[in-house]
Design a protein around this motif. Structure first.
Motif, mmCIF file in Angstrom:
data_model
loop_
_atom_site.group_PDB
_atom_site.id
_atom_site.type_symbol
_atom_site.label_atom_id
_atom_site.label_comp_id
_atom_site.label_asym_id
_atom_site.label_seq_id
_atom_site.Cartn_x
_atom_site.Cartn_y
_atom_site.Cartn_z
ATOM 1 N N PRO A 89 4.395 5.362 1.059
ATOM 2 C CA PRO A 89 3.550 6.270 1.839
ATOM 3 C C PRO A 89 3.969 7.713 1.604
ATOM 4 N N PRO A 90 3.011 8.662 1.625
ATOM 5 C CA PRO A 90 3.385 10.069 1.479
ATOM 6 C C PRO A 90 4.386 10.487 2.542
ATOM 7 N N ALA A 91 5.250 11.436 2.180
ATOM 8 C CA ALA A 91 6.269 11.904 3.127
ATOM 9 C C ALA A 91 5.625 12.590 4.323
ATOM 10 N N ASP A 92 4.506 13.265 4.121
ATOM 11 C CA ASP A 92 3.790 13.942 5.198
ATOM 12 C C ASP A 92 2.988 12.898 5.978
ATOM 13 N N PRO A 93 3.294 12.684 7.267
ATOM 14 C CA PRO A 93 2.573 11.657 8.037
ATOM 15 C C PRO A 93 1.065 11.861 8.055
ATOM 16 N N ARG A 94 0.627 13.117 8.114
ATOM 17 C CA ARG A 94 -0.818 13.380 8.126
ATOM 18 C C ARG A 94 -1.445 12.957 6.803
ATOM 19 N N ALA A 95 -0.764 13.263 5.702
ATOM 20 C CA ALA A 95 -1.280 12.865 4.391
ATOM 21 C C ALA A 95 -1.330 11.348 4.271
ATOM 22 N N ALA A 96 -0.327 10.673 4.843
ATOM 23 C CA ALA A 96 -0.315 9.205 4.812
ATOM 24 C C ALA A 96 -1.504 8.651 5.582
ATOM 25 N N ALA A 97 -1.775 9.215 6.744
ATOM 26 C CA ALA A 97 -2.904 8.751 7.549
ATOM 27 C C ALA A 97 -4.227 8.997 6.831
ATOM 28 N N GLU A 98 -4.358 10.160 6.195
ATOM 29 C CA GLU A 98 -5.588 10.478 5.475
ATOM 30 C C GLU A 98 -5.791 9.534 4.300
ATOM 31 N N ARG A 99 -4.689 9.190 3.611
ATOM 32 C CA ARG A 99 -4.810 8.302 2.464
ATOM 33 C C ARG A 99 -5.194 6.890 2.908
ATOM 34 N N THR A 100 -4.629 6.432 4.008
ATOM 35 C CA THR A 100 -4.984 5.107 4.510
ATOM 36 C C THR A 100 -6.437 5.082 4.972
ATOM 37 N N ALA A 101 -6.878 6.150 5.648
ATOM 38 C CA ALA A 101 -8.270 6.230 6.073
ATOM 39 C C ALA A 101 -9.203 6.232 4.867
ATOM 40 N N ALA A 102 -8.817 6.932 3.805
ATOM 41 C CA ALA A 102 -9.639 6.959 2.596
ATOM 42 C C ALA A 102 -9.699 5.576 1.946
ATOM 43 N N THR A 103 -8.580 4.840 1.989
ATOM 44 C CA THR A 103 -8.574 3.479 1.446
ATOM 45 C C THR A 103 -9.617 2.620 2.150
ATOM 46 N N LEU A 104 -9.649 2.702 3.481
ATOM 47 C CA LEU A 104 -10.614 1.910 4.236
ATOM 48 C C LEU A 104 -12.033 2.404 3.997
ATOM 49 N N MET A 105 -12.228 3.719 3.896
ATOM 50 C CA MET A 105 -13.558 4.251 3.632
ATOM 51 C C MET A 105 -14.059 3.800 2.266
ATOM 52 N N ASN A 106 -13.191 3.803 1.259
ATOM 53 C CA ASN A 106 -13.607 3.362 -0.072
ATOM 54 C C ASN A 106 -14.006 1.892 -0.069
ATOM 55 N N PHE A 107 -13.355 1.118 0.771
ATOM 56 C CA PHE A 107 -13.689 -0.307 0.878
ATOM 57 C C PHE A 107 -14.981 -0.521 1.650
ATOM 58 N N ALA A 108 -15.112 0.180 2.774
ATOM 59 C CA ALA A 108 -16.209 -0.111 3.698
ATOM 60 C C ALA A 108 -17.429 0.788 3.512
ATOM 61 N N TRP A 109 -17.199 2.083 3.308
ATOM 62 C CA TRP A 109 -18.328 3.004 3.334
ATOM 63 C C TRP A 109 -19.253 2.833 2.140
ATOM 64 N N THR A 110 -18.676 2.489 0.977
ATOM 65 C CA THR A 110 -19.523 2.286 -0.193
ATOM 66 C C THR A 110 -20.547 1.193 0.078
ATOM 67 N N GLY A 111 -20.078 0.093 0.682
ATOM 68 C CA GLY A 111 -20.998 -0.984 1.032
ATOM 69 C C GLY A 111 -22.007 -0.562 2.078
#
Length: 235
Positions: free
Chosen positions: A190-212
């Motif tokens: 995970p990124p050292a910056d907690p905010r960056a980690a949260a944004e990356r995890t949110a993007a992972t879920l968006m890439n999975f769900a939002w495209t569909g």
């Protein structure tokens, strides 16, 4: 002259100290193994005072669940960017969810692990929180459908099902997000910056769900035996 008495701690402050101690104790020892003695000691108060303020272990646990659930819901709703497109609102809300659960792991352990396994009324408290999050996500999905002018193509029950699925996926990812797999390299951590980690995890879920979701909103549907057309094929 008598000794000068220390400043009296307001009841509301003292109660929050007890709840803070209870969150840590319940998360790390479990509801059944947690003791009121241990909670009182961690809070720096006497056990009779804990009982005076919060009456019983059951009521203390319920108070913890309600406080932590309210804090999580508040973090999610506050993170949503108002007036942004629906996908951006959903991403920012997910980011708030992952940031909060990462910053408060004991709170998340109480809500996601302890409360759900202890029966009523505790499971009901968590179910109410989850229902609120599902309704919130369903509203965002409905807004996205309206932006795409396809609201009629997404019945309310289907929107509710998608919201349940998305919240469930977020809950699962919250368990995974900040724990790198064994033997993982630096790229997997995970990124050292907690905010960056949260944004990356949110993007992972968006890439999975939002495209569909986006494809559904444009009228494309999956079905058994129906081959999906690749972008650009036949152009």
């Amino acid at each position: 002259m008598g000794a000068v008495k220390g400043k009296r701690v307001p009841r509301a402050v003292r109660e929050q100290q007890m709840l803070d101690a209870a969150v840590i104790t319940f998360a790390r020892h479990g509801y059944r193994a947690a003791s009121m003695d241990g909670i009182a000691e961690l809070a720096g108060v006497s056990k009779p005072l804990v009982y005076l303020y919060l009456h019983s272990k059951e009521e203390l646990f319920s108070a913890v669940i309600r406080r932590e659930a309210a804090a999580l819901v508040a973090a999610v709703t506050a993170a949503v960017e108002p007036h942004a497109p629906a996908d951006r609102q959903l991403w920012s809300g997910l980011t708030g969810f992952f940031a909060h659960t990462a910053a408060h792991p004991d709170s998340w352990a109480v809500l996601h692990q302890q409360a759900r396994t202890q029966g009523e009324p505790f499971a009901h408290e968590v179910a109410a929180m989850r229902a609120g999050l599902v309704d919130f996500v369903a509203d965002l999905i409905g807004a996205a459908a309206r932006e795409s002018e396809c609201a009629a193509d997404l019945p309310a029950r289907e929107v509710a099902g998608l919201a349940h699925a998305l919240v469930g996926a977020a809950e699962s990812l919250a368990e995974w997000a900040n724990v790198p797999p064994e033997g993982a390299g630096s790229d997997d951590a995970p990124p050292a910056d907690p905010r960056a980690a949260a944004e990356r995890t949110a993007a992972t879920l968006m890439n999975f769900a939002w495209t569909g979701l986006h494809r559904m909103m444009t009228g494309e549907r999956w079905g058994p035996g129906v081959a999906a057309e690749s972008p650009g094929v036949g152009d």
